[in-house]
Design a protein around this motif. Structure first.
Motif, mmCIF file in Angstrom:
data_model
loop_
_atom_site.group_PDB
_atom_site.id
_atom_site.type_symbol
_atom_site.label_atom_id
_atom_site.label_comp_id
_atom_site.label_asym_id
_atom_site.label_seq_id
_atom_site.Cartn_x
_atom_site.Cartn_y
_atom_site.Cartn_z
ATOM 1 N N ASP A 265 0.821 -1.206 0.000
ATOM 2 C CA ASP A 265 0.000 0.000 0.000
ATOM 3 C C ASP A 265 0.858 1.260 0.000
ATOM 4 N N LEU A 266 2.119 1.097 0.389
ATOM 5 C CA LEU A 266 3.043 2.236 0.431
ATOM 6 C C LEU A 266 4.467 1.697 0.391
ATOM 7 N N LEU A 267 5.292 2.325 -0.433
ATOM 8 C CA LEU A 267 6.720 2.017 -0.491
ATOM 9 C C LEU A 267 7.475 3.219 0.063
ATOM 10 N N VAL A 268 8.330 2.987 1.053
ATOM 11 C CA VAL A 268 9.074 4.058 1.710
ATOM 12 C C VAL A 268 10.552 3.910 1.391
ATOM 13 N N VAL A 269 11.169 4.992 0.922
ATOM 14 C CA VAL A 269 12.608 5.001 0.642
ATOM 15 C C VAL A 269 13.217 6.256 1.249
ATOM 16 N N GLY A 270 14.483 6.171 1.573
ATOM 17 C CA GLY A 270 15.195 7.326 2.107
ATOM 18 C C GLY A 270 15.883 8.101 1.006
ATOM 19 N N ALA A 271 16.116 9.387 1.278
ATOM 20 C CA ALA A 271 16.829 10.241 0.321
ATOM 21 C C ALA A 271 17.736 11.176 1.100
ATOM 22 N N PRO A 272 19.051 11.161 0.820
ATOM 23 C CA PRO A 272 19.968 12.028 1.563
ATOM 24 C C PRO A 272 19.791 13.491 1.195
ATOM 25 N N ARG A 273 19.947 14.356 2.173
ATOM 26 C CA ARG A 273 19.978 15.794 1.969
ATOM 27 C C ARG A 273 21.307 16.303 2.515
ATOM 28 N N HIS A 274 21.975 17.156 1.777
ATOM 29 C CA HIS A 274 23.286 17.685 2.155
ATOM 30 C C HIS A 274 23.090 18.982 2.926
ATOM 31 N N GLN A 275 23.768 19.135 4.066
ATOM 32 C CA GLN A 275 23.651 20.347 4.867
ATOM 33 C C GLN A 275 24.321 21.547 4.216
#
Length: 321
Positions: A265-275
């Motif tokens: 019902d939902l696929l969750v993935v991470g995504a990096p963010r650069h400071q």
């Protein structure tokens, strides 16, 4: 005093609205439906936003004028239709609407700074209607400060009929926030969470005996299992009532996750963010999910310090997770 401030900050974060961007397209209406259900599930206010540049180009309307510019009328129709659909779907959700005089991506990126999450359709009303992923959705997934949910997939998956959430597990630096997000969703929905870690068999050298090659594969699978145990431990302790299935599968991560998205019902993935000032590109896994998954996709940002940004030498490996 410091402890009290933390409590107030946490309470404030819980009341941030869920934002859905609408543009009159069919996929935006799917996003509206999904956002209403999500807002009700987490007892959140829902903010419906339509970005339109009509005011910038045509200027404000005089109070004496009875004529409504066509672009403003269209914007009002789009936001009104979405709001009415949301109220009919769940009249108990608190709904606010806004027409923002800006480009869609700019407006929604700004909204993301003060939102629990931003929800969009997978494609908009642009000229390239056959595109797999709209430019606004891609921009949000790459740059937004909050989680971004792109509502795509079959009606069955969009209606949460499977009772299953899938989270892709890369490494600890890119997966922690995605794992926390997926556990909260699974707990609120009272559904099963599948934590998926893909692993790759090392290329066998010509002189290497097949028996030793098989042993190396088992070792890599064991390492994948151990990594799952490590990164899931804290979230499992916080959400002990969530049923978690650990899955290790051989193959490219994006292929593996797309397979599991068919029954999720939902696929969750991470995504990096650069400071720092540099923006990290959207990884191969997240991009493939947004373009091809059979269910809605949540892209959850994880902030990484400048020294954690992969160099040219290892960026190709990082992009696969």
């Amino acid at each position: 005093m410091k402890a009290s401030w933390r409590v107030l900050k946490a309470v404030g974060a819980m009341t941030l609205p869920l934002v859905v961007g609408v543009d009159g397209s069919e996929t935006a209406l799917w996003a509206t439906d999904w956002a209403v259900d999500e807002a009700a599930l987490h007892t959140l206010p829902l903010r419906i936003v339509h970005a339109s540049l009509w005011e910038r180009y045509e200027g404000p309307i005089s109070l004496e004028s009875e004529e409504v510019p066509s672009e403003r009328a269209l914007a009002q129709h789009i936001i009104g239709r979405a709001a009415e659909r949301a109220r009919q779907r769940n009249p108990d959700v608190k709904i606010t609407v806004d027409i923002v005089p800006d480009a869609a991506a700019t407006a929604l990126l700004r909204e993301a700074r003060h939102a629990t999450a931003v929800v969009t359709g997978c494609r908009g009303r642009g000229l390239i209607k056959g595109a797999l992923l709209g430019s606004v959705s891609r921009s949000l997934a790459t740059h937004a400060a909050s989680p971004v949910v792109v509502v795509r997939g079959t009606p069955h998956n969009r209606q949460r009929a499977n009772g299953r959430i899938v989270v892709g597990v890369g490494d600890a630096t890119t997966s922690t926030e995605a794992i926390r997000f997926s556990f909260r969703e699974a707990q609120a929905r009272r559904c099963t969470l599948q934590a998926v870690r893909a692993w790759r068999r090392s290329a066998r050298k010509p002189s290497q005996h097949p028996l030793f090659a098989g042993g190396a594969a088992h070792q890599q699978e064991d390492q994948a299992t151990a990594l799952l145990d490590d990164v899931l431990r804290a979230a499992e302790n916080e959400h002990s009532d969530v049923l978690v299935h650990r899955i290790t599968a051989e193959g490219p991560a994006h292929h593996v996750l797309l397979t599991y998205s068919a029954t999720a019902d939902l696929l969750v993935v991470g995504a990096p963010r650069h400071q720092g000032p540099l923006a990290l590109p959207l990884g191969r896994v997240a991009l493939a999910a947004l373009q091809h998954a059979d269910c809605p996709v949540a892209v959850v940002p994880t902030v990484r310090p400048p020294e954690a940004v992969p160099t040219t030498a290892n960026s190709a490996h990082a992009a696969d997770h």
